[in-house]
Structure formats: structure tokens, C-alpha cells
Scaffold this motif. Sequence first.
Motif, mmCIF file in Angstrom:
data_model
loop_
_atom_site.group_PDB
_atom_site.id
_atom_site.type_symbol
_atom_site.label_atom_id
_atom_site.label_comp_id
_atom_site.label_asym_id
_atom_site.label_seq_id
_atom_site.Cartn_x
_atom_site.Cartn_y
_atom_site.Cartn_z
ATOM 1 N N VAL A 137 1.839 3.516 -15.957
ATOM 2 C CA VAL A 137 3.184 3.996 -16.289
ATOM 3 C C VAL A 137 3.500 3.724 -17.750
ATOM 4 N N VAL A 138 3.148 2.521 -18.204
ATOM 5 C CA VAL A 138 3.477 2.175 -19.592
ATOM 6 C C VAL A 138 2.702 3.038 -20.567
ATOM 7 N N LEU A 139 1.395 3.238 -20.296
ATOM 8 C CA LEU A 139 0.583 3.982 -21.253
ATOM 9 C C LEU A 139 0.887 5.462 -21.244
ATOM 10 N N LEU A 140 1.077 6.012 -20.055
ATOM 11 C CA LEU A 140 1.198 7.461 -19.986
ATOM 12 C C LEU A 140 2.618 7.947 -20.196
ATOM 13 N N ALA A 157 3.652 10.000 -7.268
ATOM 14 C CA ALA A 157 4.665 10.410 -8.233
ATOM 15 C C ALA A 157 4.081 10.582 -9.625
ATOM 16 N N LEU A 158 3.144 9.698 -9.977
ATOM 17 C CA LEU A 158 2.675 9.706 -11.359
ATOM 18 C C LEU A 158 1.508 10.660 -11.575
ATOM 19 N N PHE A 159 0.605 10.729 -10.605
ATOM 20 C CA PHE A 159 -0.646 11.434 -10.872
ATOM 21 C C PHE A 159 -0.760 12.779 -10.192
ATOM 22 N N VAL A 160 -0.176 12.900 -8.996
ATOM 23 C CA VAL A 160 -0.388 14.143 -8.268
ATOM 24 C C VAL A 160 0.716 15.105 -8.670
ATOM 25 N N ARG A 161 0.561 15.700 -9.849
ATOM 26 C CA ARG A 161 1.535 16.678 -10.299
ATOM 27 C C ARG A 161 0.784 17.911 -10.746
ATOM 28 N N PRO A 162 1.364 19.094 -10.593
ATOM 29 C CA PRO A 162 0.608 20.257 -11.079
ATOM 30 C C PRO A 162 0.443 20.147 -12.580
ATOM 31 N N THR A 163 -0.776 20.356 -13.046
ATOM 32 C CA THR A 163 -1.033 20.185 -14.476
ATOM 33 C C THR A 163 -0.290 21.249 -15.265
ATOM 34 N N LEU A 206 0.833 -1.206 0.000
ATOM 35 C CA LEU A 206 0.000 0.000 0.000
ATOM 36 C C LEU A 206 0.863 1.250 0.000
ATOM 37 N N LEU A 207 1.927 1.213 0.805
ATOM 38 C CA LEU A 207 2.812 2.362 0.850
ATOM 39 C C LEU A 207 3.431 2.625 -0.519
ATOM 40 N N ILE A 208 3.907 1.551 -1.154
ATOM 41 C CA ILE A 208 4.525 1.706 -2.477
ATOM 42 C C ILE A 208 3.502 2.220 -3.476
ATOM 43 N N LEU A 209 2.291 1.684 -3.382
ATOM 44 C CA LEU A 209 1.255 2.120 -4.322
ATOM 45 C C LEU A 209 0.952 3.597 -4.154
ATOM 46 N N LEU A 210 0.876 4.021 -2.890
ATOM 47 C CA LEU A 210 0.567 5.426 -2.665
ATOM 48 C C LEU A 210 1.695 6.326 -3.154
ATOM 49 N N LEU A 211 2.945 5.941 -2.867
ATOM 50 C CA LEU A 211 4.069 6.751 -3.332
ATOM 51 C C LEU A 211 4.099 6.809 -4.851
ATOM 52 N N ALA A 212 3.898 5.644 -5.487
ATOM 53 C CA ALA A 212 3.941 5.611 -6.952
ATOM 54 C C ALA A 212 2.788 6.423 -7.540
ATOM 55 N N GLY A 213 1.641 6.314 -6.924
ATOM 56 C CA GLY A 213 0.505 7.092 -7.405
ATOM 57 C C GLY A 213 0.737 8.574 -7.256
#
Lengths: 527, 118
Positions: A240-243, A171-177, A162-169
Motif C-alpha cells: 500500500v505504501v509503495l504503490l 482491493a489493491l491488486f485485483v483491479r482491471p488494468t 486471512l479474511l482481511i488479507l484476502l479482502l485487502a489484496g
Amino acid sequence: MDTDSIHSGYSHHSNRSRGSNKQSERSSRDRHKSHSRDSSSRSDKNVTISASSAQPQQPDQGSAPTDAQDDNWGETTTAVTGTSDHSLSQEDLAGFGKETDGPVEKLNCIRFIPLALTLLLGLLVLVTPLSFLVLPQVLWPERLQACGTACEGLFLSLAFKLLILLLAGWALFVRPTRASLPRIAVFRALLGLLTLLLLLSYWLFFGVRILDSQEENYHGIVQFAVSLVDALLFIHYLAVVLLEIRHLQPCFSLCVVRSTDGETHHYNLGQLSIQRAALVILQHYYKDFSVHNPALLTAAKSRAAKHLAGLKVYNVDGAGSDAATAQSRAKIAAAARQRDTSHNELYYEEAEHDRRVRKRKARLVVAVEEAFTHVRRLQEEEKKKPPGDEMDPREAAQAIFPSMARALQKYLRTTRQQHCHSMDSIQAHLAFCITNNMTPKAFLESYLMAGPTLQYGRECWQTRQWTLVSEASVTSPLHHGSEFQLKSSDFSLVVTSKTIPHLKLSEEYVHPKSHKFVLQLQSETSV
Amino acid sequence: FLSLFQQRIEIQKLREGDNLILGFSIGGGIDQDASQNPFSEDKADKGIYVTRVSKGGPAEVAGLRIGDKIMQVNGWDMTMVTHDQARKRLTKKKEDVVRLLITRKSLEETVRQSMMQH
């Protein structure tokens, strides 16, 4: 900046006689000054007005053809003072600023909706496995079979996953648009839907199989929760692969041409949709293309106006249905027959302009080099006994600036760059160069060459609102021969794409000892 | 292969001090680069060519011209020799006279033209 009555850049193109120039110069200079004062205190959106409102001057000047009208121009017309119908007054500018505040706020709100949805989904992802574990303990604790070390192992792995998933999420999604695209990002929407579907199906199974029947095998429930987290990690891998990864391998070569001056650059991109490709191109635009300078294009426009105004067609036989095409054809034929000497004018004008630019550049270089000799970095030993008049970089810049200001301003006027550099920006750049021990040549380079848009202050970095014009749908992928345009207020970027051809690489082995040589002799002997 | 367009030239060596000179320079040879030969028609021809004839020298007097290809010297074949061998055959101290068999492009043309006229 200077106190002489040198006419400003816009009336430089005027083709009026010298006598009436003085009044128009003063008026245009006043207008220019009032605009620059207004614009420097406002946001970048309003500067476009001052630049484009001065443009209507050009057709005015072009439509004053004869000398007789020129002489009386100053006395008879009313467009002399700063309150003419072609200039905007202080109130107008203030009002315009207020108008655009409304839509800007709405845009800001829309920009945060995807982020909010992502955070919501993340929260759901975090809560679901934990609730799978906790709910049985809360609802029917007596009937649950205790499971020992196997469960503990599963708890540990669940926690870390869960920790890894949250960190990875994060990193990938929570970025300023970086930008707001015209249509939804297809891949992100699909991934969000997939995650939601997965969670829903797991909740369904949990509800039916475990909650309803009050399952006693706690080990099985924990394994159920762990399998959910595994599936979520795999969805993240898919994301990760698609985006991020799919579009890294280049397969299209895009050619971007600016419509006003034809500056061209090429970029290699992977498989992207048209809107994402447009985004990448715009990010490269700000650092690769030289800054758009409308003042450099007025010469071509005045020549075009002269070509059009040269001939007038009179229809003496009465109106016909194909009068328009016949007229244009007659105009083209007559223009071709006419002995046009405008190419001569262009050649001599350009030669004269080059000569003037070189002369001013020479003066500028000498002035700057001399100015730089006056300032010197304080040495370490001198710092101990204060000489009394040590200055920080900003003051040093202000001290040596007046000696080069006039030469610099004349050069900028000749190359029509004066609106890109304000006095503050020049002094700031000078202080920066002094601090970093740069040579005079390094200081001058940003004024001698037109750099990319990033280099200039916010006044020149005007357009952040771009329009994507495309015949195909903007979420469709790029293919060979797809074309689209990115329009901004002053110009547009025309983009065409071609596939990078399939490259066939073959091998040829060269034995290291196979490099042998002979001498080629040509001797001549006398006998 | 015996070419028909040949000429025999007899050169008397001139004594200058200790040396016997002929008054011309040669180029070519099987160890040389034939593609740089300005006088040959076929750039793979590795024969010996006359590259320079000194004015008033024995070779010019005897009728040797620049661009001539030397086929034989005193009976020795010169079409398949190295540059050094050619030089040695021409500068034998014991011989006073060299008899050359040469071929010339212009000679070929005149003979061909006279043959075509018939």
C-alpha cells in the motif's frame, strides 16, 4: 444533412478558381460522404484513415499554382470520382479492419498475464497457512498434543487475518488494468517476488522442521502459521505504501505541451517512474485538453508551403561540397529581403473569418432559441387527459431539430468542427438537454466551445495507442529536467518536469488588539 | 532655526458684514497628513501653507502668494500648531492687522542665485 451545393469543409481551403470548384466540390463531397458512411459503421481505428486520407488533398491543391492549369483541371485529371488513387474503396477499408484484428487479440492476451499471476499468488497465499494447519492433523493425528483455548484463540485470529488479507489484496491488486505499460511495473514485480520468497522460506522451514521431524507441539505449529499471516499482512502494508501512498505527495511539476497547437497544462505529481507519470498525464489529457482538431491547422500549413515554394535556387557554378548549406542560407537571405505581404493577408483573412463566425453564431443562437420555444414539458394535470400527441424526448428532439439544423451545420462548417459532431450525436444531445430542462444556451455551449476529448463521441476519441519516447529508461524515476514525449498518430505531447522548490514557511504572530488606525486629514480653511 | 529666506507681509483685514476676512486659505498643521501637501519641499513638513489666495483680496494686495509657508503670525509661531490653532490665530476678532513672516521657495532660489553670482 443539407440539400444545397455548399462545398464541404476540406475544399474550403482550396485556392482554385471558382469555375473549377463545382466539380472538385462534388467529388470531394462524394468522397467525404462515402467515408462518413463507412466510418460510422466501423470501430474507431478506421476513422483515422478517412481523416488522414482526405489530407493528401491539400498538397494537391497547393501544387496547382497557375490559373491556366486550374481551368482545365476538371476535364483532364482522373482524380475526380470516388475511385481515385487517393480515396480508399469499400474493400480496402474492410481489408484494413481484418489486418488489425490479429495484433489486437494478442494484446488482449498479454494484458491479462499480470492479473493471472496475481490471482495465482493470491491462491498460494490462501492455501499455505491452511495447509500448515491441516497437514499435521492429516499426517500424524495420534501424536499431536491437543491444545485447548489458546489454540482456539489462534484459530479465530488466523481466520480473521486471512479474511482481511484476502479482502485487502482484492482491493489493491485485483483491479482491471487501466493501461498496458511498455516495461514491467517495478514495484509490483518486487512485491510479488518478496511474497514468493517469504512463502518459499516458510515452506522450507515447515518442510524441514515440522514435516520431517513430525513435530508434536500443535500449539507451536499454529503459532507458526499465524506468524506467516502476520508477515503477509505487513507485506501488504508495504505494498500500500509503495504503490499508493508514496506518490501522493507532489514534488514535481510537469508541463505538458501539445505539439500541434501549443496548448499547455501543468500537473503536480509525486515521485513516479516515467512510465507511470506518462499514464497519469494521459488520464488528465482526455479531460483537460481540448479536442485535437486537424482542420484548424491547415491554414498554417498552407502558409508554410507558400513560404517554401517562393524561391528556387539554381547552382550556376557547378556542384560544390557545401552546396546545400549555401543554398539554404541564400534562400533565407533572399526571403528576408523580399517584401513579403503575407502578414497582410493573414490579418485580413482572420478579421473576415471572425466576422463570419460571429454572424453565423448570431443566426444559430436565434434559431436554437426559437426551436426551444416550440417544445414544452407536459404538466401533471395535462398528463391525466391525454392530448394525443405526447412525445418522448427523442421524438421531441427529432421534431425540433430540422428548424435549427441548417444554422448549426453552417456554424460548424465555419468553425471547422463538422467532423466532430454527427447528426445522431447532435440529436442525442438535444434529447438529453430537453429531458433535463436545459436552456438553449446550455445546449449550444458544447458546440460553441471546443471541449475536452471526453465530451465527444467515440469517433473523435481515436487514439488509444500512445508511444512513449524518452532518452532515459522509462522505469527510471522522474527528476528535475527530465523530458519525454508521448506520441500518437496525429500529434505528440511534450512533457518537461521541474521539481517543486523547497518551501520555507515562517510565522509572524499578530496580536488581536494590535489593529489600531488614525485618520488622515487634509483640511483647508479660508480665513 | 531662523531661515534667511523670509519675507514679512502685513495684511489689513477687510470687513465683510460681521466678519473680518483676509482673503486666503490655509492648509497643514501638526494634526494633518503632511504627505498630501503639494506645496512643501519636504513631505514631512507639518507647517501651515497658503493653499489659495482669493483674487483682489487683502492677502493678494499685500503680496501673499499661493504656496507660501507661514512661519509667524503677529509674533506667534506657526510651525508647530494644529490646523485649528492656526485658524484661530489668524481670525482674532480684536486684531485688524496681521503681520506674517513667510517663506517661499522661489524666494530661496532668487537669494541663492544672487549669492552664487558673487
